[in-house]
Design a protein around this motif. Structure first.
Motif, short mmCIF file in Angstrom:
data_model
loop_
_atom_site.label_atom_id
_atom_site.label_comp_id
_atom_site.label_asym_id
_atom_site.label_seq_id
_atom_site.Cartn_x
_atom_site.Cartn_y
_atom_site.Cartn_z
N CYS A 44 -4.07 12.16 -15.73
CA CYS A 44 -4.26 11.86 -14.26
C CYS A 44 -3.32 12.63 -13.62
N HIS A 46 -2.11 11.78 -11.02
CA HIS A 46 -1.18 11.11 -9.96
C HIS A 46 0.12 10.55 -10.81
N ARG A 47 -0.19 9.69 -11.78
CA ARG A 47 1.19 9.24 -12.56
C ARG A 47 0.72 9.34 -14.12
N LEU A 48 0.06 10.40 -14.30
CA LEU A 48 -0.16 11.25 -15.70
C LEU A 48 -0.56 10.20 -16.73
N VAL A 49 -1.33 9.30 -16.15
CA VAL A 49 -1.84 8.14 -17.14
C VAL A 49 -3.05 8.96 -18.01
N CYS A 63 -9.80 6.42 -13.18
CA CYS A 63 -8.52 6.41 -14.11
C CYS A 63 -8.35 4.93 -13.99
N TYR A 65 -5.36 3.18 -13.64
CA TYR A 65 -4.20 2.38 -13.05
C TYR A 65 -4.68 2.24 -11.61
N HIS A 66 -5.15 3.42 -10.86
CA HIS A 66 -5.46 3.20 -9.46
C HIS A 66 -6.79 3.61 -8.96
N GLY A 67 -7.35 3.72 -10.06
CA GLY A 67 -9.07 3.91 -9.71
C GLY A 67 -9.29 5.42 -9.29
N TRP A 68 -8.51 6.35 -9.37
CA TRP A 68 -9.07 7.69 -8.66
C TRP A 68 -10.03 8.22 -9.51
S1 FES Z 1 -2.45 7.23 -12.43
FE1 FES Z 1 -4.56 7.66 -12.08
S2 FES Z 1 -5.24 6.86 -10.39
FE2 FES Z 1 -2.93 6.52 -10.45
#
Ligand code: FES
Ligand SMILES: [Fe+2]
Length: 387
Positions: A44, A46-49, A63, A65-68
């Motif tokens: 992702c 955002h935070r590379l999850v 995603c 972690y934060h639902g993007w």
């Molecule tokens: S890490 Fe994917 S939405 Fe934040």
């Protein structure tokens, strides 16, 4: 053009499947059961999850972690923490090109996404030698401890006790320990959660603690389902080797005796004060402004090695249930709840692949809700450079 096989056609369904091509992690899925496979970078922006840990729904990946949410073209179509369209940089484009031949799925090796960033603050970074680290509860009487990938004998090291914990600094520390929180807290009833271990680095664990946008997604089974997805604008004040943020929020408080007695509405105001001190000292003070209860969470991470971080959580309570000193069963219940919340964070942390915290701002995509995380990264980058 070179085509690399990533999976058999039959292996790819509507659920995300982690694959690799030329060492690059990718994720493959079908937006609908009959559609051709789509391949995304397994990361992702955002935070590379890893997106292989995402949930697939209506042809999109959400995603963990934060639902993007990303549609089949890799466009980020939902960014729940803020209003308006997601910025174009949040999208996964251009996607690797895909070809299906003879039952095998291939990607174009000449157009693969870049690999994971390598400029990371890991748990064994030498800069961390110049800081205090928690190495055990005083009640555990630690003798030999793991820290920064090494073994230290407590009796032969520079140590001090604070908050019921033993702290160790391998070299002259650059920063002191947390100041005492609000003087009131000293009289509060305290309780430790059992220390926990996680494979995520202490930097990522701290980032997770300061993160305000993950509640509805990571904590849906405990308190997150009722939480607002939009994150109101908040401010962060810099402090020496740290920062502080005071945020007023709305929340549901069905257990407030005042609500049960019909004196107050269930929707109430809460003030959340986050305090961070480098490298991995954190505090969250939650003041229920209508009900009067105060819960303080002290949270400290011990970077044991590149494969392990130990987490210490101490809760301090005042006024919970409408009485200044809450009875033992209330403390027990509150701690059990906090342990369940921590377990949700640990589950998310086990999905992370990067082995440290990215300190170059351009390696992740920061949005407004990430202001605390941005401060954390700046402080840690400065800490490392100063070493
Ligand atoms: S890490 Fe994917 S939405 Fe934040
Ligand atoms: Fe969390």
């Amino acid at each position: 053009m070179e085509w690399l096989p990533i999976a058999r056609e039959t292996e790819i369904g509507s659920r995300p499947l982690a694959v690799t091509a030329g060492g690059v992690p990718l994720v493959a899925f079908r937006p609908t059961p009959e559609a051709d496979p789509v391949v995304f970078p397994d990361r992702c922006p955002h935070r590379l999850v890893p997106l292989s840990a995402a949930t697939a729904e209506d042809g999109r990946l959400r995603c963990a972690y934060h639902g993007w949410e990303f549609d089949a073209a890799g466009t980020c179509v939902t960014l729940p923490s803020q209003e308006g369209s997601p910025p174009p940089r949040a999208s996964l484009t251009p996607l690797p090109r895909v070809r299906v031949n003879d039952g095998l799925v291939y990607v174009d090796a000449s157009a693969l996404p870049p690999s994971d960033p390598t400029d990371l603050l890991t748990n064994e970074d030498p800069a961390l030698r110049r800081a205090w680290h928690p190495v055990g509860l005083v009640s555990e009487r630690p003798e030999e401890v793991q820290l920064l990938g090494e073994t230290f004998r407590v009796s032969e090291s520079r140590t001090q006790e604070r908050w019921g914990m033993v702290w160790l600094a391998p070299e002259e520390p650059r920063i002191g320990l947390f100041p005492d929180p609000d003087p009131d807290d000293r009289d509060y009833t305290g309780a430790w959660l059992p220390p926990a271990r996680t494979p995520a680095s202490a930097g990522l664990v701290s980032d997770n603690f300061l993160d305000v946008a993950h509640f509805p997604f990571v904590h849906a089974k405990t308190f997150g389902a009722a939480e607002e997805k939009l994150v109101d604008r908040y401010e962060v004040t810099g402090e020496p080797w740290g920062c502080r943020s005071v945020q007023d929020q709305w929340f549901d408080n069905p257990e407030d005796p005042g609500v049960i007695a019909g004196l107050r509405p269930v929707r109430q105001r809460r003030r959340a004060t986050y305090v961070y001190r480098a490298p991995f000292q954190l505090m969250l003070r939650l003041e229920e402004l209508d009900a009067g209860a105060v819960k303080t969470i002290l949270f400290f991470a011990q970077p044991e090695s590149n494969a392990s971080t130990r987490i210490y959580t101490k809760m301090l309570f005042h006024g919970v249930g409408g009485v200044p000193v809450p009875p033992a069963e209330v403390i027990e219940r509150e701690c059990a709840f906090e342990e369940a919340v921590l377990a949700e964070d640990l589950e998310l942390q086990r999905k992370l692949r990067i082995t440290g915290m990215p300190l170059r701002m351009r390696d992740e995509l920061h949005v407004r809700a990430d202001l605390l995380g941005v401060h954390l990264r700046r402080v840690l980058a400065e800490f490392r450079t100063a070493a």
